[in-house]
Structure formats: C-alpha cells, structure tokens
Design a protein around this motif. Structure first.
Motif, PDB file in Angstrom:
ATOM      1  N   TYR A  78       2.164  -0.381   0.520  1.00  0.00           N
ATOM      2  CA  TYR A  78       3.371  -1.359   0.407  1.00  0.00           C
ATOM      3  C   TYR A  78       4.247  -1.350   1.426  1.00  0.00           C
ATOM      4  N   LYS A 107       5.656  -3.697   2.841  1.00  0.00           N
ATOM      5  CA  LYS A 107       6.950  -4.640   2.613  1.00  0.00           C
ATOM      6  C   LYS A 107       7.680  -4.401   1.452  1.00  0.00           C
ATOM      7  N   GLU A 137      10.790  -2.394  -5.261  1.00  0.00           N
ATOM      8  CA  GLU A 137      10.637  -3.815  -5.577  1.00  0.00           C
ATOM      9  C   GLU A 137       9.546  -4.232  -4.546  1.00  0.00           C
ATOM     10  N   SER A 138       8.317  -4.960  -5.082  1.00  0.00           N
ATOM     11  CA  SER A 138       7.310  -5.338  -4.105  1.00  0.00           C
ATOM     12  C   SER A 138       7.769  -6.879  -3.712  1.00  0.00           C
ATOM     13  N   GLU A 139       7.070  -7.218  -2.497  1.00  0.00           N
ATOM     14  CA  GLU A 139       7.143  -8.417  -2.231  1.00  0.00           C
ATOM     15  C   GLU A 139       7.255  -9.655  -2.761  1.00  0.00           C
ATOM     16  N   GLU A 140       6.702  -9.456  -4.196  1.00  0.00           N
ATOM     17  CA  GLU A 140       6.649 -10.394  -4.946  1.00  0.00           C
ATOM     18  C   GLU A 140       7.806 -10.343  -6.133  1.00  0.00           C
ATOM     19  N   ASP A 141       8.677  -9.664  -5.789  1.00  0.00           N
ATOM     20  CA  ASP A 141       9.743  -9.393  -6.485  1.00  0.00           C
ATOM     21  C   ASP A 141       9.381  -8.764  -7.988  1.00  0.00           C
ATOM     22  N   VAL A 142       8.446  -7.667  -8.254  1.00  0.00           N
ATOM     23  CA  VAL A 142       7.876  -7.151  -9.155  1.00  0.00           C
ATOM     24  C   VAL A 142       8.430  -5.555  -8.842  1.00  0.00           C
ATOM     25  N   THR A 147       3.868  -0.947 -13.603  1.00  0.00           N
ATOM     26  CA  THR A 147       4.241  -2.234 -13.057  1.00  0.00           C
ATOM     27  C   THR A 147       4.920  -3.071 -14.173  1.00  0.00           C
ATOM     28  N   ASP A 207       2.114 -12.216 -19.706  1.00  0.00           N
ATOM     29  CA  ASP A 207       0.943 -11.745 -19.027  1.00  0.00           C
ATOM     30  C   ASP A 207       0.567 -10.415 -19.898  1.00  0.00           C
TER      31      ASP A 207
END
Length: 161
Positions: A35, A37, A55-60, A77, A83
């Motif tokens: 990860y 980013k 927080e991932s780059e996808e805002d998760v 996650t 989902d």
C-alpha cells in the motif's frame, strides 16, 4: 507555562517515536510494498503482532495484522451493505431489522472470510459476526460511552470519603 508545554511536546514526541520504533523494518517494508499510497496510517502493537489501520487510495478503511516477519495474519476491510453477500444482507435485515448498522467489515484470516456488523439501538451496541452464508457466528455486546460514564459515576459514589 512554557516549560509545561515543552515537556508535554517532548513526552508526546518520545511516545510517538517509541511506538514507531517498535514495528520491525520488515513489517513496515511489506506494508509499504502493498500500500504505497496509504493515508492516515496508524500502527499498534498487539502482543507479538503488529496492526496497521489506514485509508486506501480508494478511500476505504483497512486494517492489517502482521506477524513479526511481515506475513499478513488478518485483513479487515470496510464494506458497504450493497457489497455484502446476499445471505449476509438477508440475515441482517431479518435478525437485526430494528438495529442501525454503524459499520460493516469483511475479515479474512487463515483463508476464511467472515463479516462483522457493528449495530446500534438506542443505548445498546453489539457486534454481529456472520459467515458468508449468513449464519450468525457470534454476537457480543459493547458498552456505549454513556453506559461507561454511568458506571464510573456509580463507582465514584460508592467510594468512602
């Protein structure tokens, strides 16, 4: 006053530095590789393991649990209700229809997947753990901040003066 502020800053910085140095380089390197980013990265030590929340780059929102060699033991996650597997959604709607869902997560550990729903109803909070086929695996109660405050007030009243 300035001395107190300086001492506080030094102690805080020392604590942060101490926490940072407790995570082995191999663990941090593995995380950076996976990860690069990631944002809002926070490390915690859990026994002989290391948990990173970020927080991932996808805002998760994601949490990973590593062993000391950099192997991932568990991944948690954040997920949205849409989902979830159909069976999990159906179980939540059927068994917890009068509860508000405050957080949902997919947890993978030892190759097995479960789903965690944090639920709230008035003053009550619970965690419901469900298998992918919608079966309730575990349900635990959690104390709300209000309940903790009431308990602390009761304890204070009991103390002899």
């Amino acid at each position: 006053m300035k001395k107190l502020l300086i001492v506080t800053i030094v102690l805080f910085a020392g604590t942060v530095f101490a926490q940072e140095t407790e995570v082995p380089t191999v663990v941090k390197a593995k995380f950076q590789e996976l990860y690069p980013k990631a944002e809002e990265v926070n490390w915690d030590v859990e026994g002989s393991n290391f948990e990173v929340s970020f927080e991932s780059e996808e805002d998760v929102d994601i949490s990973l649990l590593f062993d000391g060699n950099g192997n991932i033991l568990e991944t948690e996650t954040e997920v949205e209700k849409k989902d979830l597997p159909a069976a999990v959604k159906e179980s939540l709607e059927k068994d917890f229809s009068d509860w508000e869902i405050t957080e949902l997560a997919k947890i993978v550990s030892d190759g097995k997947t479960i789903y965690e729903a944090e639920l709230e109803k008035g003053e009550k909070q619970i965690d419901a753990i469900l298998s992918p086929d919608g079966k309730l695996v575990k349900k635990t109660s959690k104390e709300t901040k209000h309940q903790k405050n009431k308990l602390m007030q009761k304890k204070k009243k009991r103390k002899p003066k």
